[in-house]
Write a protein that holds these residues in place. Structure first.
Motif, PDB file in Angstrom:
ATOM      1  N   ALA A   1     120.305  36.050  62.548  1.00 55.03           N
ATOM      2  CA  ALA A   1     122.274  35.570  62.610  1.00 55.03           C
ATOM      3  C   ALA A   1     122.726  36.782  62.709  1.00 55.03           C
ATOM      4  CB  ALA A   1     122.541  34.345  62.164  1.00 55.03           C
ATOM      5  N   GLU A   2     122.227  37.720  61.365  1.00 52.62           N
ATOM      6  CA  GLU A   2     122.873  38.798  60.978  1.00 52.62           C
ATOM      7  C   GLU A   2     122.697  40.111  61.218  1.00 52.62           C
ATOM      8  OE1 GLU A   2     121.745  39.870  57.164  1.00 52.62           O
ATOM      9  OE2 GLU A   2     122.963  38.252  55.835  1.00 52.62           O
ATOM     10  N   MET A   3     121.332  40.110  62.135  1.00 48.15           N
ATOM     11  CA  MET A   3     121.218  41.518  63.400  1.00 48.15           C
ATOM     12  C   MET A   3     121.985  40.404  64.772  1.00 48.15           C
ATOM     13  SD  MET A   3     117.212  42.431  64.480  1.00 48.15           S
ATOM     14  CE  MET A   3     117.310  41.175  65.906  1.00 48.15           C
ATOM     15  N   VAL A   4     122.224  40.020  65.265  1.00 52.36           N
ATOM     16  CA  VAL A   4     122.047  39.815  66.623  1.00 52.36           C
ATOM     17  C   VAL A   4     124.253  39.895  66.424  1.00 52.36           C
ATOM     18  CG1 VAL A   4     120.115  38.216  67.278  1.00 52.36           C
ATOM     19  CG2 VAL A   4     122.379  37.338  66.034  1.00 52.36           C
ATOM     20  N   VAL A   5     124.637  39.394  64.700  1.00 52.82           N
ATOM     21  CA  VAL A   5     126.097  39.575  65.206  1.00 52.82           C
ATOM     22  C   VAL A   5     126.207  40.992  64.968  1.00 52.82           C
ATOM     23  CG1 VAL A   5     128.336  38.962  63.409  1.00 52.82           C
ATOM     24  CG2 VAL A   5     126.929  37.029  63.995  1.00 52.82           C
ATOM     25  N   GLU A   6     125.879  41.726  64.100  1.00 49.91           N
ATOM     26  CA  GLU A   6     126.267  42.897  63.646  1.00 49.91           C
ATOM     27  C   GLU A   6     126.130  44.126  65.320  1.00 49.91           C
ATOM     28  OE1 GLU A   6     124.471  47.196  61.579  1.00 49.91           O
ATOM     29  OE2 GLU A   6     124.114  45.292  60.846  1.00 49.91           O
ATOM     30  N   ALA A   7     124.625  43.069  66.179  1.00 54.63           N
ATOM     31  CA  ALA A   7     124.506  44.102  67.272  1.00 54.63           C
ATOM     32  C   ALA A   7     125.285  43.723  68.267  1.00 54.63           C
ATOM     33  CB  ALA A   7     123.345  43.083  68.043  1.00 54.63           C
ATOM     34  N   LEU A   8     126.175  42.675  68.532  1.00 50.01           N
ATOM     35  CA  LEU A   8     127.251  42.692  68.982  1.00 50.01           C
ATOM     36  C   LEU A   8     128.518  42.883  68.987  1.00 50.01           C
ATOM     37  CD1 LEU A   8     127.517  40.132  70.788  1.00 50.01           C
ATOM     38  CD2 LEU A   8     129.333  38.772  69.747  1.00 50.01           C
ATOM     39  N   LEU A   9     129.058  43.656  67.533  1.00 51.12           N
ATOM     40  CA  LEU A   9     130.407  43.927  67.363  1.00 51.12           C
ATOM     41  C   LEU A   9     129.301  46.154  67.134  1.00 51.12           C
ATOM     42  CD1 LEU A   9     130.668  43.193  63.187  1.00 51.12           C
ATOM     43  CD2 LEU A   9     132.397  42.578  65.422  1.00 51.12           C
ATOM     44  N   TYR A  10     128.109  46.226  67.247  1.00 55.26           N
ATOM     45  CA  TYR A  10     127.867  47.697  67.645  1.00 55.26           C
ATOM     46  C   TYR A  10     127.728  48.236  68.884  1.00 55.26           C
ATOM     47  CZ  TYR A  10     124.658  50.936  68.300  1.00 55.26           C
ATOM     48  OH  TYR A  10     123.354  52.067  69.239  1.00 55.26           O
ATOM     49  N   LEU A  11     128.102  46.895  69.956  1.00 54.98           N
ATOM     50  CA  LEU A  11     128.474  47.084  71.340  1.00 54.98           C
ATOM     51  C   LEU A  11     129.026  47.163  71.898  1.00 54.98           C
ATOM     52  CD1 LEU A  11     127.151  47.643  74.009  1.00 54.98           C
ATOM     53  CD2 LEU A  11     127.063  45.194  74.355  1.00 54.98           C
ATOM     54  N   HIS A  12     130.227  46.566  71.167  1.00 52.36           N
ATOM     55  CA  HIS A  12     132.252  46.105  70.932  1.00 52.36           C
ATOM     56  C   HIS A  12     132.586  47.460  70.714  1.00 52.36           C
ATOM     57  CE1 HIS A  12     135.943  44.921  70.553  1.00 52.36           C
ATOM     58  NE2 HIS A  12     135.624  44.859  71.442  1.00 52.36           N
ATOM     59  N   ASP A  13     131.627  48.025  69.217  1.00 55.20           N
ATOM     60  CA  ASP A  13     132.232  49.527  68.839  1.00 55.20           C
ATOM     61  C   ASP A  13     131.949  50.966  69.933  1.00 55.20           C
ATOM     62  OD1 ASP A  13     133.182  48.566  66.590  1.00 55.20           O
ATOM     63  OD2 ASP A  13     131.378  49.175  65.248  1.00 55.20           O
ATOM     64  N   LYS A  14     131.255  50.772  70.537  1.00 55.02           N
ATOM     65  CA  LYS A  14     130.651  51.168  71.797  1.00 55.02           C
ATOM     66  C   LYS A  14     131.240  51.116  73.077  1.00 55.02           C
ATOM     67  CE  LYS A  14     126.555  51.642  72.624  1.00 55.02           C
ATOM     68  NZ  LYS A  14     124.305  52.247  72.596  1.00 55.02           N
ATOM     69  N   LEU A  15     131.785  49.969  74.035  1.00 52.71           N
ATOM     70  CA  LEU A  15     132.371  49.966  74.468  1.00 52.71           C
ATOM     71  C   LEU A  15     134.244  50.174  74.153  1.00 52.71           C
ATOM     72  CD1 LEU A  15     130.911  46.553  76.035  1.00 52.71           C
ATOM     73  CD2 LEU A  15     130.538  49.356  77.147  1.00 52.71           C
ATOM     74  N   MET A  16     134.686  50.071  72.660  1.00 52.93           N
ATOM     75  CA  MET A  16     135.950  50.027  73.393  1.00 52.93           C
ATOM     76  C   MET A  16     135.758  51.830  73.226  1.00 52.93           C
ATOM     77  SD  MET A  16     138.309  47.495  71.868  1.00 52.93           S
ATOM     78  CE  MET A  16     139.202  48.227  71.410  1.00 52.93           C
ATOM     79  N   VAL A  17     135.393  52.400  72.979  1.00 53.16           N
ATOM     80  CA  VAL A  17     135.834  53.861  73.039  1.00 53.16           C
ATOM     81  C   VAL A  17     136.341  54.258  73.787  1.00 53.16           C
ATOM     82  CG1 VAL A  17     133.992  55.970  72.913  1.00 53.16           C
ATOM     83  CG2 VAL A  17     134.465  54.953  71.082  1.00 53.16           C
ATOM     84  N   VAL A  18     135.092  53.782  76.041  1.00 54.68           N
ATOM     85  CA  VAL A  18     135.217  53.364  76.983  1.00 54.68           C
ATOM     86  C   VAL A  18     136.609  53.521  77.548  1.00 54.68           C
ATOM     87  CG1 VAL A  18     134.754  53.271  79.777  1.00 54.68           C
ATOM     88  CG2 VAL A  18     133.357  54.118  77.443  1.00 54.68           C
ATOM     89  N   THR A  19     137.370  51.730  76.395  1.00 55.64           N
ATOM     90  CA  THR A  19     137.899  50.836  77.167  1.00 55.64           C
ATOM     91  C   THR A  19     139.298  51.390  76.664  1.00 55.64           C
ATOM     92  OG1 THR A  19     136.811  49.223  76.923  1.00 55.64           O
ATOM     93  CG2 THR A  19     139.120  48.790  77.021  1.00 55.64           C
ATOM     94  N   VAL A  20     139.407  52.023  75.299  1.00 55.24           N
ATOM     95  CA  VAL A  20     140.790  52.724  74.910  1.00 55.24           C
ATOM     96  C   VAL A  20     141.312  53.904  75.639  1.00 55.24           C
ATOM     97  CG1 VAL A  20     141.149  54.176  72.688  1.00 55.24           C
ATOM     98  CG2 VAL A  20     140.137  51.274  71.883  1.00 55.24           C
ATOM     99  N   ALA A  21     140.436  55.361  76.106  1.00 59.39           N
ATOM    100  CA  ALA A  21     140.314  55.801  76.821  1.00 59.39           C
ATOM    101  C   ALA A  21     140.798  55.638  78.385  1.00 59.39           C
ATOM    102  CB  ALA A  21     138.942  56.721  77.478  1.00 59.39           C
ATOM    103  N   GLU A  22     140.171  54.301  79.035  1.00 53.96           N
ATOM    104  CA  GLU A  22     140.854  54.208  80.185  1.00 53.96           C
ATOM    105  C   GLU A  22     142.416  53.107  79.726  1.00 53.96           C
ATOM    106  OE1 GLU A  22     137.954  51.464  81.860  1.00 53.96           O
ATOM    107  OE2 GLU A  22     137.072  53.146  82.520  1.00 53.96           O
ATOM    108  N   LEU A  23     142.775  52.503  79.057  1.00 47.73           N
ATOM    109  CA  LEU A  23     143.886  52.037  78.583  1.00 47.73           C
ATOM    110  C   LEU A  23     144.823  52.976  78.588  1.00 47.73           C
ATOM    111  CD1 LEU A  23     143.021  48.745  76.383  1.00 47.73           C
ATOM    112  CD2 LEU A  23     143.719  48.794  79.238  1.00 47.73           C
ATOM    113  N   ASP A  24     144.209  53.832  77.704  1.00 46.04           N
ATOM    114  CA  ASP A  24     145.216  55.258  77.449  1.00 46.04           C
ATOM    115  C   ASP A  24     145.384  55.524  78.712  1.00 46.04           C
ATOM    116  OD1 ASP A  24     145.547  54.654  74.609  1.00 46.04           O
ATOM    117  OD2 ASP A  24     143.321  56.550  74.437  1.00 46.04           O
ATOM    118  N   GLN A  25     145.008  56.411  79.340  1.00 48.39           N
ATOM    119  CA  GLN A  25     144.391  56.194  80.950  1.00 48.39           C
ATOM    120  C   GLN A  25     146.162  55.461  81.786  1.00 48.39           C
ATOM    121  OE1 GLN A  25     141.284  57.220  83.011  1.00 48.39           O
ATOM    122  NE2 GLN A  25     141.261  59.130  81.664  1.00 48.39           N
ATOM    123  N   ALA A  26     145.649  54.489  81.846  1.00 48.29           N
ATOM    124  CA  ALA A  26     146.777  53.150  82.464  1.00 48.29           C
ATOM    125  C   ALA A  26     148.002  52.993  81.475  1.00 48.29           C
ATOM    126  CB  ALA A  26     146.052  51.873  82.718  1.00 48.29           C
TER     127      ALA A  26
END
Length: 207
Positions: free
Chosen positions: A65-90
């Motif tokens: 449980a600890e591993m999969v939840v950290e994996a979810l947050l880890y992936l979200h951290d990576k995706l947020m870099v892209v999403t924030v950049a796109e939202l900044d442009q929008a």
């Protein structure tokens, strides 16, 4: 004849090797969840995908449980870099570009993995509280960047938060539907309706 020696590669520190191992396992965990679901994402499959031993998982996490939840947050951290950049442009270009950028973030492995974990958390007592905490953090992050992109200086922070939360919740429902029955045409129609609703909600206070 030159006697110069080729520069030696810098040896990674223990901390760097540990971080690389951790990242590889977390990436493999998300892949396994997307392919096989929560219960099917066994330590053996994660080890096979990552190319690392099962011991690497046990070394860094005491429970699945600890591993999969950290994996979810880890992936979200990576995706947020892209999403924030796109939202900044929008930002400043109207509501629809903001919604389009946000919708793209729902069409990733993050949503698929989160969907699998939501279902599993109903019967996995250890997973449920950890996932709830992670979802609150993810929701806060998405809410913050969404409301910032929608802010034109005329609404209160509370109103922006409510409208941003509404947009995110609608897109969650859209993503669930699209996972079972994809339809780009339907999704575009739904985004148009959402755009109109968001505009009306923002204008209601601004006016």
């Amino acid at each position: 004849m030159s006697t110069e020696r080729a520069p030696e590669k810098k040896r990674r520190s223990n901390a760097e090797r540990s971080a690389a191992t951790r990242s590889a396992v977390l990436d493999a965990t998300i892949t396994a969840i997307v392919r096989y679901g929560y219960r099917g994402a066994t330590s053996e499959r994660i080890a096979e995908i990552s190319g690392l031993t099962r011991g690497a998982q046990k070394h860094h996490w005491s429970t699945k449980a600890e591993m999969v939840v950290e994996a979810l947050l880890y992936l979200h951290d990576k995706l947020m870099v892209v999403t924030v950049a796109e939202l900044d442009q929008a930002a400043g270009k109207g509501i629809r570009p903001v919604l389009d950028a946000l919708w793209r973030s729902f069409q990733t492995d993050l949503f698929t993995a989160a969907d699998e974990l939501h279902v599993a958390a109903r019967s996995e007592g250890e997973l449920r509280p950890k996932l709830i905490e992670a979802e609150r953090e993810i929701g806060r992050r998405i809410g913050d960047v969404t409301t910032a992109a929608l802010d034109d200086g005329r609404q209160s922070a509370r109103r922006l938060g409510e409208v941003g939360a509404h947009a995110v919740n609608v897109m969650r429902g859209m993503a669930f539907q699209s996972a079972l029955l994809p339809s780009p045409e339907r999704e575009q129609r739904q985004l148009t309706v959402l755009e109109q609703a968001v505009a009306a909600l923002l204008e209601a206070e601004a006016g």
